[in-house]
Design an enzyme around this catalytic site. Sequence first.
Site, PDB file in Angstrom:
ATOM      1  CG  ASP A   1      -1.870  -1.102   1.254  1.00  0.00           C
ATOM      2  OD1 ASP A   1      -2.444  -1.527   0.460  1.00  0.00           O
ATOM      3  OD2 ASP A   1      -1.961  -1.899   2.417  1.00  0.00           O
TER       4      ASP A   1
ATOM      5  CE  LYS B   1       3.275  -2.519  -4.465  1.00  0.00           C
ATOM      6  NZ  LYS B   1       2.843  -2.279  -3.268  1.00  0.00           N
TER       7      LYS B   1
ATOM      8  CB  ALA C   1      -2.004  -6.297  -3.667  1.00  0.00           C
ATOM      9  N   GLY C   2      -4.373  -4.145  -4.466  1.00  0.00           N
ATOM     10  CA  GLY C   2      -5.051  -3.342  -5.493  1.00  0.00           C
ATOM     11  C   GLY C   2      -4.196  -2.064  -5.673  1.00  0.00           C
ATOM     12  CG  HIS C   3      -1.313  -1.304  -8.206  1.00  0.00           C
ATOM     13  ND1 HIS C   3      -0.238  -1.835  -8.880  1.00  0.00           N
ATOM     14  CD2 HIS C   3      -0.629  -1.738  -6.999  1.00  0.00           C
ATOM     15  CE1 HIS C   3       0.664  -2.503  -8.225  1.00  0.00           C
ATOM     16  NE2 HIS C   3       0.430  -2.537  -7.091  1.00  0.00           N
TER      17      HIS C   3
ATOM     18  CD  GLN D   1       0.579  -9.061  -2.199  1.00  0.00           C
ATOM     19  OE1 GLN D   1       1.524  -9.600  -2.692  1.00  0.00           O
ATOM     20  NE2 GLN D   1      -0.706  -8.995  -2.432  1.00  0.00           N
TER      21      GLN D   1
END
Length: 417
Positions: free
Chosen positions: A9, A12, A35-37, A219
Amino acid sequence: MIVGAQWGDEGKGKIVDLLAQDSDLVCRYQGGPNAGHTIVVGPETYKIRQIPSGIIAGKRSAIGAGCVVDPSVLVAELDDLEGRGHETAGVLFVSGNAHLIMPWHVALDGARERRLGRLQIGTTRRGIGPAYADKATRIGIRVQDLLDPKILRQKLELAVTEKNIWLERVYELEPFDVEETVATHLALADRLAPYVADTSLLVDRALANGERVLFEGAQGTLLDLDHGTYPFVTSSNPIAAEAAVSFGIGPNRIDEVVGVAKAYVTRVGEGPFPSEIDGPAHDRVRDLGQEFGTVTGRERRCGWLDLVALRFAVRVNGITSLALTKIDVLSEFGDLPVCVRYALPDGGETADFPAHQSDFHHCRPVFETLSGWQTEIGSDALPKAARAYVAFVEDALGVPVILVGTGAGRESVLALR
């Protein structure tokens, strides 16, 4: 390549989106839709879970063999991007060697977490761990299996039969219907087949042709399966070396490693967190930084910047430069504690990350307090105290800070070098 230097988090996605403007190929090397961007481009906000962030910039994008792919999530993202005017055909390439996250992986992930109770890991319950476990025990279903309906049916029938035993007898959950599962995944196979590619060859040829290749992970370093704060980690390797493994290239072909870190630090889920903030300041940082998970919506735990952990990230990744994000979040604070050492249970102190988990679980932060700037950060320069904050980080780590994030938008980044 871009690597998360904390617990994930770190922002990135924004840095990848920025550097992707000058790249030819953007490659996701590990993780899955856990994981989200988040990328903000003008009035548009994109929350991407599976596809590499570079696709927002219209760049060719690849998912490597070290990733796990949820086919239903991938199809949903493709549909959303295409509905918003983005080309995906001939732009996205998915390794045939990547493993698939199946519905029973998601069911088992949630069931195991519930059974662990207060000892739970804090997973996103998206099936990531069980999918990687099946990969390691050599019973997984791979992306390339989507290309052969006969093989896909055989593997699905075997998998459903075995997993249903666990679901029914151990966790008392409803079983999956074989025919329904086969029909669903044959339909998904038709949609995804055009995207399956030899991504190792793709990257090799791009590098041989002098193209600029950008690698991105999901991550952060401290969630690495081998080098993170085990067992409160992810099920893959976010550290830099995994990029070469995932895409089947030699590690000597990676020229630069950019670590991304917030100007403070957050983590999601369970596990020790030495610099975690106590009291009202915690909620203030969380609210100012909008620290809620992209995928889960969970509140992130917030802490002051931890230079011990960052020094560890520099070491294990070979970080050559840093991008320091969300420095604007700290603008309201008069004093800014920074963790410079850990106090150990035996009374000693260390500036190096403890190798033994018992030391880390019981260590306490040793803070040095820097002056805040308590003024809004503009688009062209940092306030004097903010520059001093950045310089303090550089001196402590021996690594230059090349980018500083000053807001949510793509344009809210200062290039220091």
